[in-house]
Design a protein around this motif. Structure first.
Motif, short mmCIF file in Angstrom:
data_model
loop_
_atom_site.label_atom_id
_atom_site.label_comp_id
_atom_site.label_asym_id
_atom_site.label_seq_id
_atom_site.Cartn_x
_atom_site.Cartn_y
_atom_site.Cartn_z
N PRO A 43 47.90 46.11 38.36
CA PRO A 43 48.56 44.99 39.04
C PRO A 43 48.13 43.63 38.49
O PRO A 43 48.90 42.67 38.58
CB PRO A 43 48.15 45.16 40.51
CG PRO A 43 46.97 46.08 40.49
CD PRO A 43 47.15 46.96 39.29
N VAL A 74 53.40 42.28 49.02
CA VAL A 74 53.82 43.42 49.84
C VAL A 74 54.34 44.54 48.96
O VAL A 74 54.02 45.72 49.18
CB VAL A 74 54.89 42.98 50.87
CG1 VAL A 74 55.49 44.20 51.57
CG2 VAL A 74 54.28 42.02 51.89
N ALA A 75 55.13 44.22 47.94
CA ALA A 75 55.71 45.24 47.07
C ALA A 75 54.65 46.01 46.31
O ALA A 75 54.88 47.16 45.90
CB ALA A 75 56.68 44.59 46.08
N ARG A 76 53.47 45.44 46.15
CA ARG A 76 52.38 46.10 45.41
C ARG A 76 51.29 46.61 46.33
O ARG A 76 50.20 46.95 45.87
CB ARG A 76 51.82 45.14 44.36
CG ARG A 76 52.76 45.03 43.17
CD ARG A 76 52.76 43.68 42.52
NE ARG A 76 53.86 43.63 41.56
CZ ARG A 76 55.13 43.32 41.90
NH1 ARG A 76 55.43 43.04 43.14
NH2 ARG A 76 56.08 43.31 40.97
N GLY A 77 51.56 46.66 47.62
CA GLY A 77 50.60 47.20 48.56
C GLY A 77 49.38 46.34 48.77
O GLY A 77 48.34 46.83 49.22
N LEU A 78 49.48 45.04 48.46
CA LEU A 78 48.34 44.14 48.59
C LEU A 78 48.40 43.29 49.86
O LEU A 78 47.52 42.47 50.08
CB LEU A 78 48.27 43.23 47.36
CG LEU A 78 47.97 43.94 46.04
CD1 LEU A 78 48.16 43.00 44.86
CD2 LEU A 78 46.55 44.50 46.06
N PRO A 80 50.26 43.53 54.14
CA PRO A 80 51.14 44.26 55.06
C PRO A 80 52.51 43.61 55.15
O PRO A 80 52.69 42.44 54.81
CB PRO A 80 50.39 44.15 56.40
CG PRO A 80 49.55 42.92 56.26
CD PRO A 80 49.15 42.83 54.83
N ASP A 81 53.50 44.38 55.60
CA ASP A 81 54.87 43.89 55.67
C ASP A 81 54.99 42.63 56.52
O ASP A 81 55.84 41.77 56.25
CB ASP A 81 55.79 44.96 56.24
CG ASP A 81 56.01 46.11 55.27
OD1 ASP A 81 55.73 45.92 54.07
OD2 ASP A 81 56.42 47.20 55.71
N HIS A 148 39.69 44.85 56.47
CA HIS A 148 40.89 44.16 56.00
C HIS A 148 41.49 43.34 57.14
O HIS A 148 42.64 43.54 57.52
CB HIS A 148 41.92 45.17 55.47
CG HIS A 148 42.94 44.53 54.59
ND1 HIS A 148 43.88 43.63 55.04
CD2 HIS A 148 43.16 44.63 53.26
CE1 HIS A 148 44.64 43.24 54.05
NE2 HIS A 148 44.23 43.83 52.96
N ALA A 157 43.48 40.34 48.76
CA ALA A 157 44.44 40.47 47.66
C ALA A 157 43.84 39.90 46.37
O ALA A 157 43.94 40.52 45.30
CB ALA A 157 45.74 39.75 48.01
#
Length: 222
Positions: A43, A74-78, A80-81, A148, A157
């Motif tokens: 990433p 968010v798209a890279r899981g770093l 939450p939505d 987190h 992040a």
């Protein structure tokens, strides 16, 4: 107010991506090029390529607004939505990007690592605890999990991206790092064989430029 606390305020600001319309709320700008080889594994490499120089004097910044930065994380899981960022938080992400780019350029060119970039990456590495902490809940009892808290969303992040950048620069993939060989593209990638292009589009443009140069030389010699 700390930048990490501002991440919870829900404000959206900043300037639109140059050369692209501002995306609807909650969505990021569509990338003008596909991901480079190596971006899926690293990433930090993907982060470095979020500032793009495009043909025709155009450019794009995939972190150019808080909403775009949120979408990218968010798209890279770093993140939450439900995360939302202020401009100061997106600015911290863009600042780390520039330092990662400086380190990648130095590694590829065989130059000493810039001291400022090293300090920035090490600062980011120390932003989040590395150890999984001990927690308790009525349904699970005692268990360990990485801390987190939402108040440290940006710090986590940045720490994750810095750790990946450090692994990339010191691990076996470092020998495959290269810059796209099709100006004006400014993206970095992991080389596969002799390929030095980040995408088919850049490869086609480089081949066309070479063919044009050959024709020009032939015409000049006739």
């Amino acid at each position: 107010m700390r930048d990490s606390d501002e991440a919870l305020m829900g404000a959206r600001g900043g300037q639109p991506v140059r050369g692209h319309a501002e995306p609807p709320a909650g969505r990021g700008p569509e990338p003008p090029l596909p991901p480079v080889p190596g971006a899926a594994q690293h990433p930090a490499l993907d982060l470095a390529n979020t500032a793009l120089t495009l043909p025709g004097g155009q450019s794009a910044d995939l972190l150019g607004t808080p909403s775009a930065a949120r979408h990218w994380l968010v798209a890279r899981g770093l993140a939450p939505d439900a995360a939302d960022l202020r401009e100061s938080c997106a600015g911290r992400l863009r600042a780390l990007r520039e330092q990662v780019r400086a380190l990648l350029a130095a590694r590829i060119d065989g130059h000493p690592a810039p001291a400022e970039a090293l300090a920035a990456l090490n600062d980011a590495l120390s932003l989040a605890p590395a150890a999984s902490l001990l927690h308790w809940s009525p349904d699970r009892g005692l268990y360990r999990a990485a801390a987190h808290p939402t108040t440290q969303l940006v710090e986590h992040a940045l720490a994750a991206l810095a750790a990946d950048a450090a692994d990339l620069l010191t691990g076996p993939d470092a020998e495959r790092l290269t810059a796209c060989g099709s100006p004006p593209c400014n993206r970095y990638l992991l080389r596969h064989g002799r390929r030095h292009w980040c995408s088919t589009r850049c490869g086609d443009r480089a081949r066309a430029a070479r063919a044009y140069a050959r024709r020009t030389r032939q015409n000049a010699s006739e």
